[in-house]
Design an enzyme around this catalytic site. Structure first.
Site, PDB file in Angstrom:
ATOM      1  N   GLY A 124      60.105   9.967  49.020  1.00  0.00           N
ATOM      2  CA  GLY A 124      59.378  10.226  47.712  1.00  0.00           C
ATOM      3  C   GLY A 124      59.426   8.463  47.760  1.00  0.00           C
TER       4      GLY A 124
ATOM      5  N   ASP B  50      64.566  16.100  52.709  1.00  0.00           N
ATOM      6  CA  ASP B  50      63.455  16.006  51.507  1.00  0.00           C
ATOM      7  C   ASP B  50      62.446  17.320  51.935  1.00  0.00           C
ATOM      8  OD1 ASP B  50      60.661  15.475  50.054  1.00  0.00           O
ATOM      9  OD2 ASP B  50      61.795  13.223  49.624  1.00  0.00           O
ATOM     10  N   ASN B  51      62.244  18.062  51.555  1.00  0.00           N
ATOM     11  CA  ASN B  51      60.905  18.955  51.107  1.00  0.00           C
ATOM     12  C   ASN B  51      59.383  19.633  51.050  1.00  0.00           C
ATOM     13  OD1 ASN B  51      60.986  19.355  48.518  1.00  0.00           O
ATOM     14  ND2 ASN B  51      61.855  21.183  48.315  1.00  0.00           N
TER      15      ASN B  51
ATOM     16  N   TYR C 191      61.886  19.401  33.266  1.00  0.00           N
ATOM     17  CA  TYR C 191      61.981  17.691  33.494  1.00  0.00           C
ATOM     18  C   TYR C 191      63.379  17.700  32.649  1.00  0.00           C
ATOM     19  CZ  TYR C 191      61.737  13.327  35.829  1.00  0.00           C
ATOM     20  OH  TYR C 191      62.216  11.804  36.322  1.00  0.00           O
TER      21      TYR C 191
ATOM     22  N   LYS D  67      67.150  16.995  33.408  1.00  0.00           N
ATOM     23  CA  LYS D  67      67.805  15.174  33.541  1.00  0.00           C
ATOM     24  C   LYS D  67      69.324  15.479  32.621  1.00  0.00           C
ATOM     25  CE  LYS D  67      65.414  13.784  36.746  1.00  0.00           C
ATOM     26  NZ  LYS D  67      65.922  13.461  38.276  1.00  0.00           N
TER      27      LYS D  67
ATOM     28  N   THR E 237      58.758   2.966  36.323  1.00  0.00           N
ATOM     29  CA  THR E 237      58.490   1.935  37.799  1.00  0.00           C
ATOM     30  C   THR E 237      57.005   2.198  38.728  1.00  0.00           C
ATOM     31  OG1 THR E 237      60.759   2.497  38.436  1.00  0.00           O
ATOM     32  CG2 THR E 237      60.393   1.719  39.853  1.00  0.00           C
TER      33      THR E 237
HETATM   34  P1  NAD Z   1      58.276  11.213  44.202  1.00  0.00           P
HETATM   35  O1  NAD Z   1      58.203  12.365  44.162  1.00  0.00           O
HETATM   36  O2  NAD Z   1      58.196   9.802  44.991  1.00  0.00           O
HETATM   37  O3  NAD Z   1      59.709  11.668  45.377  1.00  0.00           O
HETATM   38  C1  NAD Z   1      60.611  12.406  44.722  1.00  0.00           C
HETATM   39  C2  NAD Z   1      61.500  12.908  46.166  1.00  0.00           C
HETATM   40  O4  NAD Z   1      62.050  14.129  46.071  1.00  0.00           O
HETATM   41  C3  NAD Z   1      59.967  13.432  47.110  1.00  0.00           C
HETATM   42  O5  NAD Z   1      59.599  13.039  47.814  1.00  0.00           O
HETATM   43  C4  NAD Z   1      60.495  14.793  47.229  1.00  0.00           C
HETATM   44  O6  NAD Z   1      59.365  15.724  48.393  1.00  0.00           O
HETATM   45  C5  NAD Z   1      61.479  15.526  47.022  1.00  0.00           C
HETATM   46  N1  NAD Z   1      61.790  16.702  47.047  1.00  0.00           N
HETATM   47  C6  NAD Z   1      61.741  17.060  45.756  1.00  0.00           C
HETATM   48  N2  NAD Z   1      62.430  18.518  45.106  1.00  0.00           N
HETATM   49  C7  NAD Z   1      63.484  18.746  46.457  1.00  0.00           C
HETATM   50  C8  NAD Z   1      64.590  19.752  47.053  1.00  0.00           C
HETATM   51  N3  NAD Z   1      64.133  20.584  45.850  1.00  0.00           N
HETATM   52  N4  NAD Z   1      64.755  19.545  47.604  1.00  0.00           N
HETATM   53  C9  NAD Z   1      64.497  18.039  48.636  1.00  0.00           C
HETATM   54  N5  NAD Z   1      63.681  17.337  48.416  1.00  0.00           N
HETATM   55  C10 NAD Z   1      62.899  17.257  47.436  1.00  0.00           C
HETATM   56  O7  NAD Z   1      59.568  10.459  43.114  1.00  0.00           O
HETATM   57  P2  NAD Z   1      59.863   9.068  42.295  1.00  0.00           P
HETATM   58  O8  NAD Z   1      59.098   8.008  41.161  1.00  0.00           O
HETATM   59  O9  NAD Z   1      60.042   8.683  43.987  1.00  0.00           O
HETATM   60  O10 NAD Z   1      61.145   9.780  41.825  1.00  0.00           O
HETATM   61  C11 NAD Z   1      62.190   9.765  42.094  1.00  0.00           C
HETATM   62  C12 NAD Z   1      64.181  10.106  41.370  1.00  0.00           C
HETATM   63  O11 NAD Z   1      63.824   9.371  40.700  1.00  0.00           O
HETATM   64  C13 NAD Z   1      63.610  11.542  40.350  1.00  0.00           C
HETATM   65  O12 NAD Z   1      64.126  11.743  40.201  1.00  0.00           O
HETATM   66  C14 NAD Z   1      62.618  10.607  39.238  1.00  0.00           C
HETATM   67  O13 NAD Z   1      63.230  12.003  38.703  1.00  0.00           O
HETATM   68  C15 NAD Z   1      63.749   9.974  39.373  1.00  0.00           C
HETATM   69  N6  NAD Z   1      62.870   8.381  37.966  1.00  0.00           N
HETATM   70  C16 NAD Z   1      61.636   8.154  38.816  1.00  0.00           C
HETATM   71  C17 NAD Z   1      61.372   7.159  37.911  1.00  0.00           C
HETATM   72  C18 NAD Z   1      59.984   6.546  38.020  1.00  0.00           C
HETATM   73  O14 NAD Z   1      59.420   6.020  37.544  1.00  0.00           O
HETATM   74  N7  NAD Z   1      59.255   6.283  39.725  1.00  0.00           N
HETATM   75  C19 NAD Z   1      61.321   7.198  37.234  1.00  0.00           C
HETATM   76  C20 NAD Z   1      62.469   7.714  36.002  1.00  0.00           C
HETATM   77  C21 NAD Z   1      63.636   8.335  36.833  1.00  0.00           C
END
Ligand code: NAD
Ligand code: UDP
Length: 335
Positions: free
Chosen positions: A17, A38-39, A169, A173, A199
């Site tokens: 991700g 990752d899935n 969501y 969380k 972010t």
């Molecule tokens: P993203 O969607 O780019 O990355 C999430 C990754 O998790 C993806 O690669 C997805 O394929 C993988 N994934 C999801 N469900 C899965 C499962 N059941 N098994 C295996 N892989 C799985 O999102 P991101 O922005 O990189 O966020 C990453 C984490 O940070 C998340 O937990 C999100 O809640 C948290 N977060 C992000 C932000 C932000 O602003 N980016 C803010 C708050 C929290």
């Protein structure tokens, strides 16, 4: 700064991700072996393509909501044959979860499962097999919901709709945090929670629906920017390299078991100010035609800004990249 990481084997869920692919880069640089799971529900192989040839990087394609025996045990058994000294788990960083509101609303079941059952399965695995390991849970500013206090401090319990469009969501969380607390108190595991605020940066998907990829993409295509509601709602944006530094500190530092810490940039903008800034940087001008107003989605938080005094005190961390600089880097990537 990150001596703890050298020689450790770290499982990163959601490793393909946006955020976690940058974490994988930083962990490898610090001398760790990385097992990314990752899935690809929202992640992309290209985010980690540059790592796939590295000896210390391993990709396991699996859903972390299923029992660990079905993928992790299988993988570690294989690894024992080739690199026995690395076939262990020193820490799990649980980042797997869709994170964009339109996307998690498209996958509500997957979203609540990965943050609840996924968290439970991974912690149960550690408790049975590696009780000395560390566990870091990627929680979110969304646990504060539509916050009644501003800026948000870790001891604020939030204002969350338990049964709305964002609940799959937000509430998942919150349950994830509850599960972390149970394993801290009942099983004495070293569990740490970060609450990440908005972010941005390279490797976000241009189609993921979140504000900055959407606005940048629209401005580059010379389309009107879609501002939801009156655009007076606020967000505070942290550049990904700042966030990753804070995350590695949170995992590496001694004495942080059981702690919950906000990570984000307190620099606050309205959504309309954000649209104007993106237009100015990309197209040099803003007219009434290149911003259009659309309906505000349900339960959209009216304001958001982290109080990061705890991160400053316990991690000696605060963001360094200002919004314009970060935006310019992201725009380059999107071009
Ligand atoms: P993203 O969607 O780019 O990355 C999430 C990754 O998790 C993806 O690669 C997805 O394929 C993988 N994934 C999801 N469900 C899965 C499962 N059941 N098994 C295996 N892989 C799985 O999102 P991101 O922005 O990189 O966020 C990453 C984490 O940070 C998340 O937990 C999100 O809640 C948290 N977060 C992000 C932000 C932000 O602003 N980016 C803010 C708050 C929290
Ligand atoms: N937003 C917007 N136009 C868009 C996408 C998002 O005005 O095309 C707004 C959205 O309503 C919210 C803010 O931007 O108020 C941040 O939305 P995002 O989806 O990035 O994440 P959130 O912080 O709401 O989880």
């Amino acid at each position: 700064m990150f001596e703890y990481l050298n020689g450790k084997t770290i499982l990163v869920t959601g490793g393909a991700g946006f955020v976690a692919s940058h974490i994988c880069d930083a962990l490898l640089e610090a001398g760790a072996t990385v097992i990314a799971v990752d899935n690809f529900i929202t992640g992309r192989r290209e985010n980690i393509a540059h790592l796939e040839e590295q000896e210390n990087f391993h990709l396991v394609e699996a859903d972390v909501s299923i029992p660990t025996a079905d993928y992790l045990d299988v993988f570690l058994d294989q690894m024992r044959a080739t690199a026995p000294e690395k076939a262990k788990i020193d820490a799990i960083m649980h980042f797997a979860s869709p994170a964009s509101p339109p996307v998690y609303q498209e996958y509500p079941v997957e979203t609540y499962l990965v943050n609840s059952l996924g968290t439970h399965n991974l912690l149960t695995y550690l408790e049975k097999n590696y009780p000395e390991a560390r566990f870091l849970f990627a929680s979110t500013s969304e646990v504060y919901g539509d916050p009644a206090i501003h800026p948000q401090k870790e001891d604020y319990w939030g204002n969350v709709n338990p049964n709305g469009e964002r609940s799959c969501y937000d509430e998942a969380k919150r349950l994830g945090e509850t599960i972390c607390g149970v394993f801290t108190r009942k099983f004495q595991l070293d569990v740490r929670i970060i609450r990440i605020f908005n972010t941005y940066g390279p490797r976000m998907r241009d189609d993921d629906g979140r504000i900055l990829p959407t606005f940048i993409n629209q401005a580059l295509q010379k389309e009107a920017l879609t501002v939801y509601g009156d655009g007076k709602q606020t967000r505070s944006y942290c550049y990904v390299s700042d966030l990753v530094k804070g995350i590695l500190l949170m995992l590496s530092k001694e004495g942080l078991a059981g702690q919950t810490i906000n990570l984000g940039n307190p620099d606050e903008y309205t959504v309309l100010e954000t649209a104007v800034l993106v237009q100015k940087i990309i197209n040099d001008s803003v007219t009434q035609e290149n911003i259009i107003f659309k309906n505000l989605p349900a339960d959209d938080p009216t304001r958001r800004k982290p109080d990061i005094s705890k991160a400053i005190e316990l991690l000696n961390w605060q963001p360094e990249v200002d919004f314009r600089t970060g935006l310019a880097k992201m725009i380059e990537y999107f071009k």
